[in-house]
Design a protein around this motif. Structure first.
Motif, short mmCIF file in Angstrom:
data_model
loop_
_atom_site.label_atom_id
_atom_site.label_comp_id
_atom_site.label_asym_id
_atom_site.label_seq_id
_atom_site.Cartn_x
_atom_site.Cartn_y
_atom_site.Cartn_z
N ARG A 4 52.28 45.46 31.64
CA ARG A 4 51.90 44.73 30.40
C ARG A 4 50.66 44.66 31.04
N VAL A 5 50.03 44.29 31.88
CA VAL A 5 48.48 43.59 32.08
C VAL A 5 47.73 45.05 31.77
N LEU A 6 47.68 45.92 32.20
CA LEU A 6 47.40 47.79 32.24
C LEU A 6 47.39 47.80 31.14
N ASP B 283 39.58 40.24 33.58
CA ASP B 283 39.79 39.46 35.15
C ASP B 283 40.50 40.64 35.57
N GLU B 284 38.89 42.04 36.71
CA GLU B 284 39.72 42.34 37.54
C GLU B 284 40.59 42.63 38.87
N ALA B 285 40.76 41.01 39.24
CA ALA B 285 41.24 41.07 40.26
C ALA B 285 42.22 40.62 39.79
N VAL B 286 43.20 40.11 38.66
CA VAL B 286 44.14 40.22 38.82
C VAL B 286 44.84 41.33 38.19
N ALA B 287 43.87 41.93 37.54
CA ALA B 287 44.42 43.72 36.92
C ALA B 287 44.98 44.56 38.78
N ALA C 145 45.61 43.03 41.26
CA ALA C 145 46.71 42.77 42.08
C ALA C 145 47.61 43.06 41.71
N ALA C 146 47.95 43.24 40.10
CA ALA C 146 48.79 43.63 39.10
C ALA C 146 49.36 45.03 39.95
N MET D 117 52.57 49.13 43.23
CA MET D 117 52.67 49.84 43.90
C MET D 117 53.63 49.60 45.53
N LEU D 118 52.93 48.75 46.03
CA LEU D 118 53.72 47.80 47.26
C LEU D 118 55.49 48.31 46.69
#
Length: 120
Positions: free
Chosen positions: A60-62, A68-72, A74-75, A80-81
């Protein structure tokens, strides 16, 4: 989701990333459901559900323009993890359960694509 729709909306994330996140979400949810039916795999079920939720949120974010690139990032990192953890856990059951094999493969591929896209 079609590449044309993303492009028309001004989304810069490659469509393949959004699509594999949706695929990982579906595979994780299906596998968790099957594992509940099989019983005795509580940790794997929880990891699969975490994976489904984080992949859904990241998609949803992507899948929209983000401010905010930092939020993207982090998502992507969280998804990935979660994919890596769930893939490893279900991979241990891949020889016994087809749903675990497919789920493990899809989440492994998703984690690899996310890592390639700069997730870590």
């Amino acid at each position: 989701m079609s590449h044309d729709v993303l492009e028309a909306a001004g989304v810069t994330t490659p469509a393949a990333v959004v699509e594999i996140l949706h695929e990982a979400e579906r595979a994780s949810t299906a596998c968790a459901s099957a594992m509940v039916g099989a019983g005795g795999m509580e940790r794997e079920v929880l990891l699969a559900l975490d994976c489904a939720d984080l992949c859904s949120a990241a998609a949803r974010v992507l899948g929209r323009r983000h401010g905010d690139e930092a939020v993207a990032r982090a998502a992507v990192e969280a998804a990935m993890l979660a994919c890596e953890a769930s893939s490893a856990a279900c991979g241990a059951h891949a020889g016994h359960h087809e749903h675990c094999r497919r789920h493990s493969e899809i989440t492994r591929d998703a984690a690899a694509l996310l890592r390639e896209q700069g997730g870590g």
